[in-house]
Design a protein around this motif. Sequence first.
Motif, mmCIF file in Angstrom:
data_model
loop_
_atom_site.group_PDB
_atom_site.id
_atom_site.type_symbol
_atom_site.label_atom_id
_atom_site.label_comp_id
_atom_site.label_asym_id
_atom_site.label_seq_id
_atom_site.Cartn_x
_atom_site.Cartn_y
_atom_site.Cartn_z
ATOM 1 N N THR A 1 -9.238 -10.661 44.072
ATOM 2 C CA THR A 1 -7.828 -10.776 44.480
ATOM 3 C C THR A 1 -7.076 -9.462 44.342
ATOM 4 O O THR A 1 -5.875 -9.408 44.602
ATOM 5 C CB THR A 1 -7.133 -11.865 43.648
ATOM 6 N N GLY A 2 -7.764 -8.429 43.914
ATOM 7 C CA GLY A 2 -7.154 -7.113 43.750
ATOM 8 C C GLY A 2 -8.108 -6.211 43.001
ATOM 9 O O GLY A 2 -9.188 -6.643 42.577
ATOM 10 N N PRO A 3 -7.758 -4.945 42.790
ATOM 11 C CA PRO A 3 -8.623 -4.031 42.042
ATOM 12 C C PRO A 3 -8.866 -4.536 40.619
ATOM 13 O O PRO A 3 -7.925 -4.697 39.835
ATOM 14 C CB PRO A 3 -7.841 -2.710 42.041
ATOM 15 N N GLY A 4 -10.134 -4.843 40.289
ATOM 16 C CA GLY A 4 -10.492 -5.299 38.955
ATOM 17 C C GLY A 4 -9.993 -6.687 38.616
ATOM 18 O O GLY A 4 -10.019 -7.080 37.447
ATOM 19 N N VAL A 5 -9.542 -7.457 39.617
ATOM 20 C CA VAL A 5 -8.996 -8.803 39.389
ATOM 21 C C VAL A 5 -9.726 -9.781 40.308
ATOM 22 O O VAL A 5 -10.010 -9.470 41.470
ATOM 23 C CB VAL A 5 -7.479 -8.836 39.670
ATOM 24 N N ALA A 6 -10.025 -10.967 39.784
ATOM 25 C CA ALA A 6 -10.765 -11.947 40.584
ATOM 26 C C ALA A 6 -10.476 -13.369 40.105
ATOM 27 O O ALA A 6 -10.019 -13.595 38.977
ATOM 28 C CB ALA A 6 -12.261 -11.671 40.508
ATOM 29 N N ARG B 1 -11.605 -23.427 37.580
ATOM 30 C CA ARG B 1 -11.124 -22.154 38.102
ATOM 31 C C ARG B 1 -10.550 -21.319 36.969
ATOM 32 O O ARG B 1 -9.905 -21.844 36.060
ATOM 33 C CB ARG B 1 -10.046 -22.387 39.168
ATOM 34 N N ALA B 2 -10.784 -20.009 37.012
ATOM 35 C CA ALA B 2 -10.222 -19.103 36.006
ATOM 36 C C ALA B 2 -9.879 -17.768 36.659
ATOM 37 O O ALA B 2 -10.540 -17.337 37.616
ATOM 38 C CB ALA B 2 -11.207 -18.887 34.865
ATOM 39 N N ASP B 3 -8.828 -17.109 36.146
ATOM 40 C CA ASP B 3 -8.458 -15.762 36.584
ATOM 41 C C ASP B 3 -8.975 -14.754 35.574
ATOM 42 O O ASP B 3 -8.864 -14.967 34.347
ATOM 43 C CB ASP B 3 -6.937 -15.622 36.698
ATOM 44 N N VAL B 4 -9.541 -13.667 36.072
ATOM 45 C CA VAL B 4 -10.004 -12.596 35.181
ATOM 46 C C VAL B 4 -9.466 -11.266 35.709
ATOM 47 O O VAL B 4 -9.219 -11.106 36.911
ATOM 48 C CB VAL B 4 -11.541 -12.544 35.094
ATOM 49 N N GLY B 5 -9.273 -10.321 34.798
ATOM 50 C CA GLY B 5 -8.753 -9.017 35.165
ATOM 51 C C GLY B 5 -9.381 -7.902 34.357
ATOM 52 O O GLY B 5 -10.237 -8.152 33.490
ATOM 53 N N SER B 6 -8.959 -6.685 34.648
ATOM 54 C CA SER B 6 -9.458 -5.476 33.969
ATOM 55 C C SER B 6 -10.972 -5.347 34.080
ATOM 56 O O SER B 6 -11.665 -4.941 33.138
ATOM 57 C CB SER B 6 -9.028 -5.481 32.486
ATOM 58 N N LEU B 7 -11.505 -5.731 35.235
ATOM 59 C CA LEU B 7 -12.945 -5.669 35.443
ATOM 60 C C LEU B 7 -13.357 -4.273 35.888
ATOM 61 O O LEU B 7 -12.700 -3.643 36.711
ATOM 62 C CB LEU B 7 -13.361 -6.686 36.506
ATOM 63 N N ARG B 8 -14.471 -3.769 35.304
ATOM 64 C CA ARG B 8 -15.006 -2.475 35.700
ATOM 65 C C ARG B 8 -16.378 -2.618 36.351
ATOM 66 O O ARG B 8 -17.146 -1.669 36.413
ATOM 67 C CB ARG B 8 -15.124 -1.565 34.475
ATOM 68 N N THR B 9 -16.681 -3.814 36.813
ATOM 69 C CA THR B 9 -17.981 -4.095 37.416
ATOM 70 C C THR B 9 -17.800 -5.054 38.575
ATOM 71 O O THR B 9 -16.773 -5.739 38.672
ATOM 72 C CB THR B 9 -18.944 -4.716 36.379
ATOM 73 N N ARG B 10 -18.785 -5.090 39.445
ATOM 74 C CA ARG B 10 -18.761 -6.032 40.567
ATOM 75 C C ARG B 10 -19.732 -7.189 40.339
ATOM 76 O O ARG B 10 -20.067 -7.909 41.275
ATOM 77 C CB ARG B 10 -19.126 -5.300 41.856
ATOM 78 N N PHE B 11 -20.152 -7.389 39.084
ATOM 79 C CA PHE B 11 -21.141 -8.433 38.795
ATOM 80 C C PHE B 11 -20.628 -9.328 37.666
ATOM 81 O O PHE B 11 -20.150 -8.838 36.638
ATOM 82 C CB PHE B 11 -22.482 -7.809 38.403
ATOM 83 N N MET B 12 -20.746 -10.649 37.855
ATOM 84 C CA MET B 12 -20.257 -11.612 36.874
ATOM 85 C C MET B 12 -21.310 -12.701 36.648
ATOM 86 O O MET B 12 -22.185 -12.952 37.488
ATOM 87 C CB MET B 12 -18.960 -12.270 37.365
#
Length: 501
Positions: A424-429, A471-482
Motif C-alpha cells: 500500500t506504499g513504500p515499506g507498507v503492506a 487482515r493486518a497492516d504492517v509497516g517499516s518493511l525493508r524486504t519484499r518477502f513475508m
Amino acid sequence: MVRFSAASALLLAAGAAADTWPFATYDTGPWTPPQMKVHKSGTTEPGYIFVGPRGNQPNGTAALIYDEEGHLVYQGPTQVTANVKVQKVFNEDTLTFWAGDMTSWGYGFGTVHILDDTYREMYTVKLPDDPATGRFFATPDGNSRPSYIDLHESHITDRNTLLVTAYNTTQYDLTPVRGAPDGWMLDALFYEIDIATNEIVFAWSALEHIAELPLEESFQAIAPGFGTRNQPWDAYHINSVELMSDGYILSLRHYWSGLYVFNNGTIAWRLSGAHDDGDFEIDDAGLYQWQHDIRIFDETDEGFIMTLFNNVDTPSDPKTGPTTGLKFQVDLLNRKVTTLQVITNTHDEVFSVSQGSLQTLNRETGHIFMGYGSVATVKEFDGDGDEVFTASFGDPGLVASYRGYKCQWKATPFWPPAMAVVPTGPGVAEIYMSWNGATEYDNWAIYAVDGPEATTSRFVKSVKRAGYETRADVGSLRTRFMQVVARKGDIPLGTSPIVEF
C-alpha cells in the motif's frame, strides 16, 4: 391418499432463477462459500455447522464447515456432497461425506470419503459392479458407474462398518398401480460394508420382499411419463438405515414408514406415520409423512426412543403443513407409539419439500439440531423445544443441503497456511492470512524474511485470529518477502510459504 412428488425436486435445477444470495471471496485463496446468516437467541451446544450446499450456481458446492458466528472454517474440493459430518472410525473422530453425481431421478452415484483430523483420506468406500459375485447395477441412462453408493445414507456403526443406500433400475410389472406390465421402477437397496476392507457384510432388496411391501401401499403415484427406463417409478425411496440389536431399521419415505429388517433379511414390522397403516398404533400428534432420518436410542427388548425429520410436504403439495421434528417412545410389547415431542418454531415455520435431518446433540440437555434439506436453513432447539439458533446459507427454494449437522471437531490440516500481501506504499503492506480447515490456532505471527530461500526471519507483529481470513497492516518493511505462522498462544502450528510482494 396417493400423492405424487417429482423425483427431480431433489436436484433443485440449476439456473432456476437469478441468484441473490451473497457469497464470500478471499484474498488468500479461491474459496467462494455462501455467506451464512446466523441468529442466536439462547444457549447452544458447542460445535461447528456442517453442510453440503448445492443449487442454482456452482459457488459453495463442496463440503463446508462454519463456526456459530457464520465464519467459514473449511471448504473442501468443489464437488456435490451429502452427509457432511463427524463420525468415529476405530474410536477416532473423522470427517465423512458422500461425493458424487446427484441425478434428476432423485438419488445419486458416488463414494464415501473418510478423512482424519489432518484431512488426509483414510478410507474411500465404494460399491462397484462385481462380476465375481454377479452383482450388477442398472441405471436409467444405461451407463455404468465406478460406484453406486447413493447420497441418502453413509452411517458408520459401532462395529466400524458403513451403512449405505443404493437404487437399482428394475423392469417390473406395474399393473397393480396402473402402470405398464413391462414398466420400470427403482428397487430400494441397502448395504453394510466393512470400512477397512470394502467387503459387503450384508445386503437387502425391497423387491425381494414384495409380499410384505406391495406396490399398492406406496403413497407415491406414478406420474405421467414415469414408469419407463428413463423415468423409473420410485415406490419406496429409502433414505436412512440404522443398526439395531437384531437387524436394521430403514426409513422408506414413499411408504411413510420405518421398517425393521432382521439380520436374516426378513421383515419384522412396519411403523407407519399414517393411521391404521402399519403394525403399531400411533397417536394423532405423531402422524408423519414423507419423512427422513430415522434414528434410534435406548433400545431394549421392550422398546426404544425414535426420532425422525417429518417433512410433511412434497414438491406437489408444498404447503400441506410445516416441517417438524418428532420424538417417540415405541412400545414393542403393546405395539404402541407415544409422541414425546413435536419440534417446530410456530413463529418461523419451515416447509421442506424434500431431504432433511434431525440430530440429537445432547441427551441430557435435550438439544436438537435440524437441517431443513430443500430449504437452506439449519436450526437448534433446546430441551424445552425453543429455538436457540438459526442459520441460512442460500436463497429459499434455490439452494439445498441434503442434511445439516452440528459436530465438535478438531483439525490441523496437513497443508500449510495461506497468505497474501498487498503493498500500500513504500515499506507498507496489508497482510491476509488463512488456514483452510484449521480449528486450533488463535493468533498469527507475522515475519519479514530476506529472501525466498532465507532460513532466518524477523518478527514484525502478532494479531488475533479473526474469522476465516485475518487482515493486518504492517509497516517499516525493508524486504519484499513475508511469512506468517499460525499459533495457539505461543505454540506454532503451521507456517506459510514465503511470499514475495
